[in-house]
Design a protein around this motif. Structure first.
Motif, PDB file in Angstrom:
ATOM      1  N   ALA A  67      -4.518   7.191 -17.963  1.00 31.87           N
ATOM      2  CA  ALA A  67      -4.860   6.465 -16.745  1.00 31.87           C
ATOM      3  C   ALA A  67      -3.869   5.349 -16.444  1.00 31.87           C
ATOM      4  O   ALA A  67      -3.843   4.847 -15.333  1.00 31.87           O
ATOM      5  N   SER A  68      -3.052   4.958 -17.393  1.00 33.01           N
ATOM      6  CA  SER A  68      -2.191   3.801 -17.172  1.00 33.01           C
ATOM      7  C   SER A  68      -1.124   4.062 -16.115  1.00 33.01           C
ATOM      8  O   SER A  68      -0.794   3.160 -15.350  1.00 33.01           O
ATOM      9  N   GLY A  69      -0.592   5.255 -16.036  1.00 34.87           N
ATOM     10  CA  GLY A  69       0.410   5.559 -15.013  1.00 34.87           C
ATOM     11  C   GLY A  69      -0.168   5.468 -13.618  1.00 34.87           C
ATOM     12  O   GLY A  69       0.426   4.867 -12.717  1.00 34.87           O
ATOM     13  N   LEU A  70      -1.334   6.051 -13.432  1.00 34.60           N
ATOM     14  CA  LEU A  70      -1.982   5.980 -12.127  1.00 34.60           C
ATOM     15  C   LEU A  70      -2.446   4.572 -11.806  1.00 34.60           C
ATOM     16  O   LEU A  70      -2.414   4.146 -10.648  1.00 34.60           O
ATOM     17  N   THR A  71      -2.848   3.832 -12.799  1.00 38.32           N
ATOM     18  CA  THR A  71      -3.281   2.454 -12.591  1.00 38.32           C
ATOM     19  C   THR A  71      -2.108   1.580 -12.161  1.00 38.32           C
ATOM     20  O   THR A  71      -2.235   0.762 -11.243  1.00 38.32           O
ATOM     21  N   ILE A  72      -0.963   1.773 -12.790  1.00 41.60           N
ATOM     22  CA  ILE A  72       0.225   1.003 -12.433  1.00 41.60           C
ATOM     23  C   ILE A  72       0.643   1.302 -11.001  1.00 41.60           C
ATOM     24  O   ILE A  72       0.933   0.396 -10.212  1.00 41.60           O
ATOM     25  N   ILE A  73       0.642   2.573 -10.630  1.00 42.35           N
ATOM     26  CA  ILE A  73       0.999   2.958  -9.263  1.00 42.35           C
ATOM     27  C   ILE A  73      -0.002   2.387  -8.264  1.00 42.35           C
ATOM     28  O   ILE A  73       0.372   1.897  -7.199  1.00 42.35           O
ATOM     29  N   SER A  74      -1.289   2.416  -8.621  1.00 41.68           N
ATOM     30  CA  SER A  74      -2.293   1.882  -7.693  1.00 41.68           C
ATOM     31  C   SER A  74      -2.182   0.370  -7.559  1.00 41.68           C
ATOM     32  O   SER A  74      -2.431  -0.174  -6.481  1.00 41.68           O
ATOM     33  N   TYR A  75      -1.820  -0.337  -8.626  1.00 40.70           N
ATOM     34  CA  TYR A  75      -1.587  -1.775  -8.519  1.00 40.70           C
ATOM     35  C   TYR A  75      -0.434  -2.057  -7.560  1.00 40.70           C
ATOM     36  O   TYR A  75      -0.522  -2.947  -6.711  1.00 40.70           O
ATOM     37  N   LEU A  76       0.658  -1.313  -7.707  1.00 45.01           N
ATOM     38  CA  LEU A  76       1.815  -1.537  -6.852  1.00 45.01           C
ATOM     39  C   LEU A  76       1.507  -1.229  -5.390  1.00 45.01           C
ATOM     40  O   LEU A  76       1.789  -2.030  -4.500  1.00 45.01           O
ATOM     41  N   LEU A  77       0.908  -0.073  -5.137  1.00 40.78           N
ATOM     42  CA  LEU A  77       0.598   0.299  -3.761  1.00 40.78           C
ATOM     43  C   LEU A  77      -0.486  -0.587  -3.160  1.00 40.78           C
ATOM     44  O   LEU A  77      -0.410  -0.968  -1.990  1.00 40.78           O
ATOM     45  N   GLY A  78      -1.485  -0.911  -3.962  1.00 41.66           N
ATOM     46  CA  GLY A  78      -2.560  -1.767  -3.468  1.00 41.66           C
ATOM     47  C   GLY A  78      -2.084  -3.168  -3.151  1.00 41.66           C
ATOM     48  O   GLY A  78      -2.487  -3.757  -2.142  1.00 41.66           O
ATOM     49  N   GLY A  79      -1.239  -3.725  -4.014  1.00 40.60           N
ATOM     50  CA  GLY A  79      -0.697  -5.057  -3.754  1.00 40.60           C
ATOM     51  C   GLY A  79       0.152  -5.086  -2.502  1.00 40.60           C
ATOM     52  O   GLY A  79       0.041  -5.996  -1.671  1.00 40.60           O
ATOM     53  N   LEU A  80       1.003  -4.069  -2.347  1.00 39.33           N
ATOM     54  CA  LEU A  80       1.837  -4.002  -1.147  1.00 39.33           C
ATOM     55  C   LEU A  80       0.991  -3.815   0.110  1.00 39.33           C
ATOM     56  O   LEU A  80       1.235  -4.455   1.138  1.00 39.33           O
ATOM     57  N   ALA A  81      -0.003  -2.936   0.026  1.00 34.14           N
ATOM     58  CA  ALA A  81      -0.833  -2.659   1.200  1.00 34.14           C
ATOM     59  C   ALA A  81      -1.682  -3.875   1.588  1.00 34.14           C
ATOM     60  O   ALA A  81      -1.749  -4.243   2.763  1.00 34.14           O
ATOM     61  N   PHE A  82      -2.311  -4.501   0.617  1.00 30.09           N
ATOM     62  CA  PHE A  82      -3.197  -5.630   0.928  1.00 30.09           C
ATOM     63  C   PHE A  82      -2.418  -6.832   1.448  1.00 30.09           C
ATOM     64  O   PHE A  82      -2.705  -7.366   2.521  1.00 30.09           O
ATOM     65  N   TRP A  83      -1.436  -7.289   0.687  1.00 33.70           N
ATOM     66  CA  TRP A  83      -0.717  -8.498   1.085  1.00 33.70           C
ATOM     67  C   TRP A  83       0.228  -8.235   2.242  1.00 33.70           C
ATOM     68  O   TRP A  83       0.477  -9.130   3.058  1.00 33.70           O
ATOM     69  N   GLY A  84       0.774  -7.020   2.333  1.00 40.97           N
ATOM     70  CA  GLY A  84       1.562  -6.679   3.510  1.00 40.97           C
ATOM     71  C   GLY A  84       0.696  -6.651   4.758  1.00 40.97           C
ATOM     72  O   GLY A  84       1.094  -7.119   5.827  1.00 40.97           O
ATOM     73  N   GLY A  85      -0.510  -6.107   4.632  1.00 42.70           N
ATOM     74  CA  GLY A  85      -1.446  -6.105   5.754  1.00 42.70           C
ATOM     75  C   GLY A  85      -1.876  -7.504   6.137  1.00 42.70           C
ATOM     76  O   GLY A  85      -2.017  -7.826   7.325  1.00 42.70           O
ATOM     77  N   ALA A  86      -2.076  -8.352   5.146  1.00 43.04           N
ATOM     78  CA  ALA A  86      -2.436  -9.744   5.439  1.00 43.04           C
ATOM     79  C   ALA A  86      -1.289 -10.446   6.167  1.00 43.04           C
ATOM     80  O   ALA A  86      -1.513 -11.195   7.129  1.00 43.04           O
ATOM     81  N   GLY A  87      -0.065 -10.206   5.732  1.00 40.64           N
ATOM     82  CA  GLY A  87       1.089 -10.785   6.413  1.00 40.64           C
ATOM     83  C   GLY A  87       1.233 -10.264   7.833  1.00 40.64           C
ATOM     84  O   GLY A  87       1.576 -11.016   8.756  1.00 40.64           O
ATOM     85  N   TRP A  88       0.969  -8.996   8.023  1.00 38.06           N
ATOM     86  CA  TRP A  88       1.029  -8.403   9.366  1.00 38.06           C
ATOM     87  C   TRP A  88      -0.021  -9.029  10.276  1.00 38.06           C
ATOM     88  O   TRP A  88       0.253  -9.330  11.435  1.00 38.06           O
ATOM     89  N   LEU A  89      -1.233  -9.227   9.741  1.00 39.04           N
ATOM     90  CA  LEU A  89      -2.280  -9.861  10.534  1.00 39.04           C
ATOM     91  C   LEU A  89      -1.928 -11.301  10.907  1.00 39.04           C
ATOM     92  O   LEU A  89      -2.199 -11.741  12.032  1.00 39.04           O
TER      93      LEU A  89
END
Length: 72
Positions: free
Chosen positions: A16-38
């Motif tokens: 699960a660690s590989g998928l968890t690492i990828i989800s952390y990276l994508l989730g961080g980019l999506a959330f904070w990028g979306g917040a910056g866009w807003l």
């Protein structure tokens, strides 16, 4: 058919660690990028806070990955 439970399955923490690492990276980019866009849309900027949010999300995700997988 495999009748032995657990044989051939990779259900440990390493699988699960590989998928968890990828989800952390994508989730961080999506959330904070979306917040910056807003924030950009709310304040009327073109692209000021979006890159800041993306960078913040990437740094935060890397920090989480280091604290959970490298230090432990």
């Amino acid at each position: 058919m495999n009748d032995r439970p657990g044989e051939g399955e990779d259900t440990g923490p390493q699988s699960a660690s590989g998928l968890t690492i990828i989800s952390y990276l994508l989730g961080g980019l999506a959330f904070w990028g979306g917040a910056g866009w807003l924030v950009d849309r709310a304040l009327g900027y073109e692209a000021l806070f979006l890159p800041i949010g993306l960078l913040l999300g990437l740094v935060g995700a890397i920090y989480l990955i280091i604290t959970q997988y490298v230090r432990s």
